[in-house]
Design a protein around this motif. Sequence first.
Motif, short mmCIF file in Angstrom:
data_model
loop_
_atom_site.label_atom_id
_atom_site.label_comp_id
_atom_site.label_asym_id
_atom_site.label_seq_id
_atom_site.Cartn_x
_atom_site.Cartn_y
_atom_site.Cartn_z
N LYS A 90 -9.19 2.30 -9.00
CA LYS A 90 -8.49 1.34 -8.14
C LYS A 90 -9.44 0.38 -7.40
O LYS A 90 -8.97 -0.45 -6.64
CB LYS A 90 -7.58 2.07 -7.15
CG LYS A 90 -6.36 2.70 -7.81
CD LYS A 90 -5.34 3.17 -6.77
CE LYS A 90 -4.09 3.73 -7.43
NZ LYS A 90 -4.30 5.07 -8.05
N LYS A 125 -6.54 8.23 -0.42
CA LYS A 125 -6.40 8.57 -1.84
C LYS A 125 -7.72 8.36 -2.56
O LYS A 125 -8.54 7.55 -2.11
CB LYS A 125 -5.29 7.72 -2.49
CG LYS A 125 -5.50 6.22 -2.38
CD LYS A 125 -4.31 5.43 -2.94
CE LYS A 125 -3.81 4.40 -1.95
NZ LYS A 125 -2.67 3.61 -2.42
N SER A 132 0.17 10.14 -7.58
CA SER A 132 -0.11 10.47 -6.16
C SER A 132 -0.85 11.80 -5.95
O SER A 132 -0.71 12.42 -4.91
CB SER A 132 1.13 10.37 -5.27
OG SER A 132 2.27 10.86 -5.86
N PRO A 162 -3.70 1.46 5.70
CA PRO A 162 -2.61 1.70 6.64
C PRO A 162 -1.41 2.19 5.84
O PRO A 162 -1.18 1.72 4.71
CB PRO A 162 -2.34 0.31 7.25
CG PRO A 162 -2.98 -0.66 6.33
CD PRO A 162 -4.07 0.05 5.60
N LEU A 164 2.00 1.65 5.01
CA LEU A 164 2.89 0.52 5.22
C LEU A 164 4.32 1.03 5.44
O LEU A 164 4.93 1.61 4.53
CB LEU A 164 2.79 -0.47 4.06
CG LEU A 164 1.41 -1.14 3.97
CD1 LEU A 164 1.32 -2.07 2.78
CD2 LEU A 164 1.08 -1.92 5.26
N GLU A 172 8.73 0.84 -3.06
CA GLU A 172 7.85 -0.16 -3.66
C GLU A 172 8.61 -0.80 -4.83
O GLU A 172 9.54 -0.20 -5.37
CB GLU A 172 6.55 0.49 -4.15
CG GLU A 172 6.75 1.58 -5.18
CD GLU A 172 5.47 2.40 -5.44
OE1 GLU A 172 4.62 1.91 -6.19
OE2 GLU A 172 5.37 3.52 -4.91
N GLU A 256 -0.71 -1.39 -6.40
CA GLU A 256 -1.32 -0.88 -7.62
C GLU A 256 -1.07 -1.87 -8.76
O GLU A 256 0.00 -2.47 -8.83
CB GLU A 256 -0.66 0.47 -7.94
CG GLU A 256 -1.39 1.31 -8.93
CD GLU A 256 -0.72 2.67 -9.18
OE1 GLU A 256 0.30 2.97 -8.52
OE2 GLU A 256 -1.20 3.38 -10.04
N1 ADP Z 1 -0.74 2.15 1.85
C1 ADP Z 1 0.37 2.81 1.54
N2 ADP Z 1 1.49 2.69 2.33
C2 ADP Z 1 2.62 3.38 2.04
N3 ADP Z 1 2.74 4.21 0.99
C3 ADP Z 1 1.67 4.37 0.18
C4 ADP Z 1 0.44 3.67 0.40
N4 ADP Z 1 -0.41 4.03 -0.57
C5 ADP Z 1 0.23 4.91 -1.37
N5 ADP Z 1 1.49 5.12 -0.91
C6 ADP Z 1 2.49 6.03 -1.51
O1 ADP Z 1 1.81 6.92 -2.38
C7 ADP Z 1 2.21 6.73 -3.73
C8 ADP Z 1 1.03 6.86 -4.69
O2 ADP Z 1 0.02 5.90 -4.39
P1 ADP Z 1 -0.46 4.82 -5.44
O3 ADP Z 1 -1.41 3.92 -4.74
O4 ADP Z 1 0.71 4.19 -6.08
O5 ADP Z 1 -1.30 5.67 -6.48
P2 ADP Z 1 -0.90 6.43 -7.85
O6 ADP Z 1 0.51 6.05 -8.21
O7 ADP Z 1 -1.89 5.92 -8.84
O8 ADP Z 1 -1.09 7.87 -7.53
C9 ADP Z 1 2.89 5.36 -3.75
O9 ADP Z 1 3.85 5.33 -4.77
C10 ADP Z 1 3.50 5.27 -2.36
O10 ADP Z 1 4.75 5.96 -2.27
#
Ligand code: ADP
Length: 286
Positions: A90, A125, A132, A162, A164, A172, A256
Amino acid sequence: MSERVALVGSERGLRVDPDLPLAGTALRQAGYAVDLVRWDDSTVDWDAYDLAVVRSCWDYAWRLDEFLSWAGSVPRLRNTAEVLRWNTDKSYLRDLERVGLPVVPTVWDPVRGEELPDAAEWVVKPSVSAGSRDTARWSEPAAALAHVAQLVLAGRTAMLQPYLASVDDEGETAMLFIGGRFSHAVRKGPLLARGEGVRQDRDSRGDLTRARPTAAQREVAEAVFAAIGELVPGAAPLYARIDLVHDDAGRPVVLELELTEPSLFLPQVPEAASSLAGAVEAELSR
Ligand SMILES: Nc1ncnc2c1ncn2[C@@H]1O[C@H](COP(=O)(O)OP(=O)(O)O)[C@@H](O)[C@H]1O
Ligand SMILES: [Mg+2]
């Protein structure tokens, strides 16, 4: 003889990815001989395929070097090995930001509390992850930094953002591109619950419904899609998914960019399966 297409997944991906049956059927209807194959099956003759399409290689995050070296060895792979190399970490968000695209504000490997962006809650993350995994939401800075430290100690790059708040209400929005053009949008519900910490057993599919994107979401997604070819020279992704969330000012920002194994949400939008078949056809007739 009909041309041969491989739809590529992991052992589990091939069993449970709900897109695969629909994609397979659409490709067969378009006249292709379709095999569902594991990326790590050493008996597969990749040369025999006119096109190998990466779909649900859900274990790549734990075997990244192996996965990328496999990708480099397949003669006709989509998305291409170069795209996968860029997209499986990422840190591509930094590249998007550098070319002026709006992304979720991210601090990389923070050590001190002062580095945390102003927010009520934070997400931590690893930069290489999917579904996730190893991702959590924290309301205490010390807990967020401890999670970062744990990832860094394990040799990973940690991202802190942060949390969000709009995600709790509206989730999303996944913007799907197939064969170079926007295809459809799907809304995905929130995945991280307050206070749950790191969990390995989340159902990362969340709740999914077809969505109608706003003009602002369309604009950001199109700009991100257009930038891919600039950031990975010559890239023309067969498929792409751009996950957007709204920041606190209500602007769409990129959470993403999935060019590796995005779910296309075909059960939610079945007609997109024929777009995929059309995109494969266009690819093969170049
Ligand atoms: N900055 C953020 N604010 C709110 N929710 C988040 C944020 N980052 C991740 N999430 C939540 O975590 C989930 C997984 O994170 P993501 O960045 O999509 O990585 P991946 O899907 O590759 O594991 C997202 O679908 C969302 O629900
Ligand atoms: Mg995601």
